[in-house]
Design a protein around this motif. Structure first.
Motif, PDB file in Angstrom:
ATOM      1  N   LYS A  39       0.804  -1.276   0.083  1.00 49.32           N
ATOM      2  CA  LYS A  39      -0.085   0.088  -0.030  1.00 49.32           C
ATOM      3  C   LYS A  39       0.868   1.351  -0.034  1.00 49.32           C
ATOM      4  CE  LYS A  39      -4.159  -1.714   2.348  1.00 49.32           C
ATOM      5  NZ  LYS A  39      -5.355  -1.626   3.300  1.00 49.32           N
ATOM      6  N   GLU A  40       2.245   0.994  -0.055  1.00 45.70           N
ATOM      7  CA  GLU A  40       3.039   2.452  -0.219  1.00 45.70           C
ATOM      8  C   GLU A  40       2.609   3.142  -1.485  1.00 45.70           C
ATOM      9  OE1 GLU A  40       5.287   3.272   2.131  1.00 45.70           O
ATOM     10  OE2 GLU A  40       4.356   1.519   3.128  1.00 45.70           O
ATOM     11  N   PRO A  41       2.825   4.457  -1.590  1.00 42.45           N
ATOM     12  CA  PRO A  41       2.630   5.176  -2.672  1.00 42.45           C
ATOM     13  C   PRO A  41       3.281   4.653  -3.927  1.00 42.45           C
ATOM     14  CG  PRO A  41       3.023   6.639  -0.923  1.00 42.45           C
ATOM     15  CD  PRO A  41       3.324   5.133  -0.577  1.00 42.45           C
ATOM     16  N   VAL A  42       2.738   4.752  -5.141  1.00 47.61           N
ATOM     17  CA  VAL A  42       2.998   4.101  -6.190  1.00 47.61           C
ATOM     18  C   VAL A  42       3.550   5.371  -7.216  1.00 47.61           C
ATOM     19  CG1 VAL A  42       2.718   2.484  -8.335  1.00 47.61           C
ATOM     20  CG2 VAL A  42       1.526   2.046  -6.147  1.00 47.61           C
ATOM     21  N   LYS A  47       6.328  11.045 -12.186  1.00 46.09           N
ATOM     22  CA  LYS A  47       6.538  11.128 -10.830  1.00 46.09           C
ATOM     23  C   LYS A  47       5.286  11.612  -9.835  1.00 46.09           C
ATOM     24  CE  LYS A  47      10.800  10.667 -11.951  1.00 46.09           C
ATOM     25  NZ  LYS A  47      10.865   9.209 -12.252  1.00 46.09           N
ATOM     26  N   THR A  48       4.212  11.523 -10.233  1.00 53.14           N
ATOM     27  CA  THR A  48       2.890  11.707  -9.358  1.00 53.14           C
ATOM     28  C   THR A  48       2.962  10.327  -8.669  1.00 53.14           C
ATOM     29  OG1 THR A  48       1.771  13.069 -11.343  1.00 53.14           O
ATOM     30  CG2 THR A  48       0.348  11.811  -9.473  1.00 53.14           C
ATOM     31  N   GLN A  49       2.416  10.513  -7.391  1.00 57.75           N
ATOM     32  CA  GLN A  49       2.310   9.442  -6.428  1.00 57.75           C
ATOM     33  C   GLN A  49       0.685   9.259  -6.288  1.00 57.75           C
ATOM     34  OE1 GLN A  49       4.967  10.060  -3.266  1.00 57.75           O
ATOM     35  NE2 GLN A  49       6.461   8.717  -4.472  1.00 57.75           N
ATOM     36  N   ILE A  50       0.390   7.856  -6.400  1.00 60.77           N
ATOM     37  CA  ILE A  50      -1.050   7.479  -5.874  1.00 60.77           C
ATOM     38  C   ILE A  50      -1.017   6.320  -4.879  1.00 60.77           C
ATOM     39  CG2 ILE A  50      -2.981   6.249  -6.563  1.00 60.77           C
ATOM     40  CD1 ILE A  50      -2.734   7.590  -9.425  1.00 60.77           C
ATOM     41  N   ALA A  54      -5.669  -1.031  -1.990  1.00 55.42           N
ATOM     42  CA  ALA A  54      -5.418  -2.403  -1.513  1.00 55.42           C
ATOM     43  C   ALA A  54      -4.244  -2.639  -2.007  1.00 55.42           C
ATOM     44  CB  ALA A  54      -6.468  -3.069  -1.813  1.00 55.42           C
ATOM     45  N   THR A  55      -3.440  -3.801  -1.362  1.00 55.79           N
ATOM     46  CA  THR A  55      -2.437  -4.496  -2.103  1.00 55.79           C
ATOM     47  C   THR A  55      -3.122  -5.423  -3.179  1.00 55.79           C
ATOM     48  OG1 THR A  55      -2.419  -6.313  -0.478  1.00 55.79           O
ATOM     49  CG2 THR A  55      -1.244  -4.414   0.136  1.00 55.79           C
ATOM     50  N   LEU A  56      -2.175  -5.813  -3.824  1.00 57.33           N
ATOM     51  CA  LEU A  56      -2.568  -7.134  -4.795  1.00 57.33           C
ATOM     52  C   LEU A  56      -2.942  -8.347  -4.149  1.00 57.33           C
ATOM     53  CD1 LEU A  56      -3.372  -7.293  -7.945  1.00 57.33           C
ATOM     54  CD2 LEU A  56      -0.911  -8.200  -8.227  1.00 57.33           C
ATOM     55  N   GLU A  57      -2.378  -8.584  -3.305  1.00 58.80           N
ATOM     56  CA  GLU A  57      -2.587  -9.740  -2.581  1.00 58.80           C
ATOM     57  C   GLU A  57      -3.796  -9.896  -1.751  1.00 58.80           C
ATOM     58  OE1 GLU A  57      -1.195 -12.635  -2.538  1.00 58.80           O
ATOM     59  OE2 GLU A  57       0.588 -11.902  -3.923  1.00 58.80           O
ATOM     60  N   GLU A  58      -4.376  -8.652  -1.297  1.00 59.25           N
ATOM     61  CA  GLU A  58      -5.721  -8.382  -0.707  1.00 59.25           C
ATOM     62  C   GLU A  58      -6.990  -8.714  -1.610  1.00 59.25           C
ATOM     63  OE1 GLU A  58      -4.630  -5.237   2.993  1.00 59.25           O
ATOM     64  OE2 GLU A  58      -5.017  -4.534   1.262  1.00 59.25           O
TER      65      GLU A  58
END
Length: 185
Positions: A39-42, A47-50, A54-58
């Motif tokens: 769930k860390e910013p992507v 360079k925009t962060q979202i 959720a995590t992909l695993e969730e």
């Protein structure tokens, strides 16, 4: 309520992700963004962060109506290499559910043979550089062939999102959202 999964990987194309998320949510569609690495910013290609929902695993075992893949590099490369994404795409394909990809992301579907024999489009740079397989390539902004939807790039993201609304909720829902966007044709 219709539901859409949008996986996000480092280097995603911001316009293709944010525009589609926004337009779908305006239609009342539940959009879940899922980070490949938690769930860390992507961080996108500009360079925009979202922060993903959720995590992909969730969300791996949740039942979504559609998966939509944003383009952008190296985001597409990360999605293509992730076996969990490949498994999700196979599962959506096997169930006849919608798979949507824009810009370079159709190459993710092509990597598993899911574009074979279909009419598709992509960012023009990827038409010849990457093997899309045996496809009928067209240059329309958005192409629908059965449950597969493809689009060309950041400039077609709005039309892509509106087409996804139409597919999930019908033309009246698309028209209602579009009228509020004050688009100039």
């Amino acid at each position: 309520m219709a539901s859409v999964l949008m996986p996000l990987a480092e280097g995603f194309e911001e316009l293709e992700a944010v525009t589609v998320i926004d337009v779908l949510r305006r239609a009342g569609i539940e959009v879940t963004t899922a980070g490949l690495d938690g769930k860390e910013p992507v961080t996108g290609s500009r360079k925009t962060q979202i922060v993903p929902d959720a995590t992909l695993e969730e969300v791996m075992d949740q039942d979504f109506d559609m998966i939509t893949l944003p383009g952008g590099l190296p985001g597409v490369d990360h999605l293509k290499k992730d076996e969990r994404i490949q498994n999700l795409i196979d599962r959506f394909n096997d169930k006849g559910k919608y798979t949507a990809a824009i810009c370079a992301a159709p190459t993710i579907l092509a990597a598993r043979g899911h574009l074979e024999g279909r009419q598709v489009t992509s960012n023009p740079e990827f038409q010849n550089q990457v093997n899309l397989g045996e496809v009928d390539y067209v240059e329309d902004p958005v192409v629908v062939d059965g449950p597969v939807v493809t689009s060309r790039g950041p400039g077609t993201a709005m039309e892509f999102g509106l087409k996804l609304i139409e597919m999930l909720q019908g033309e009246p829902a698309r028209d209602e959202v579009e009228s509020g966007l004050v688009r100039i044709h």
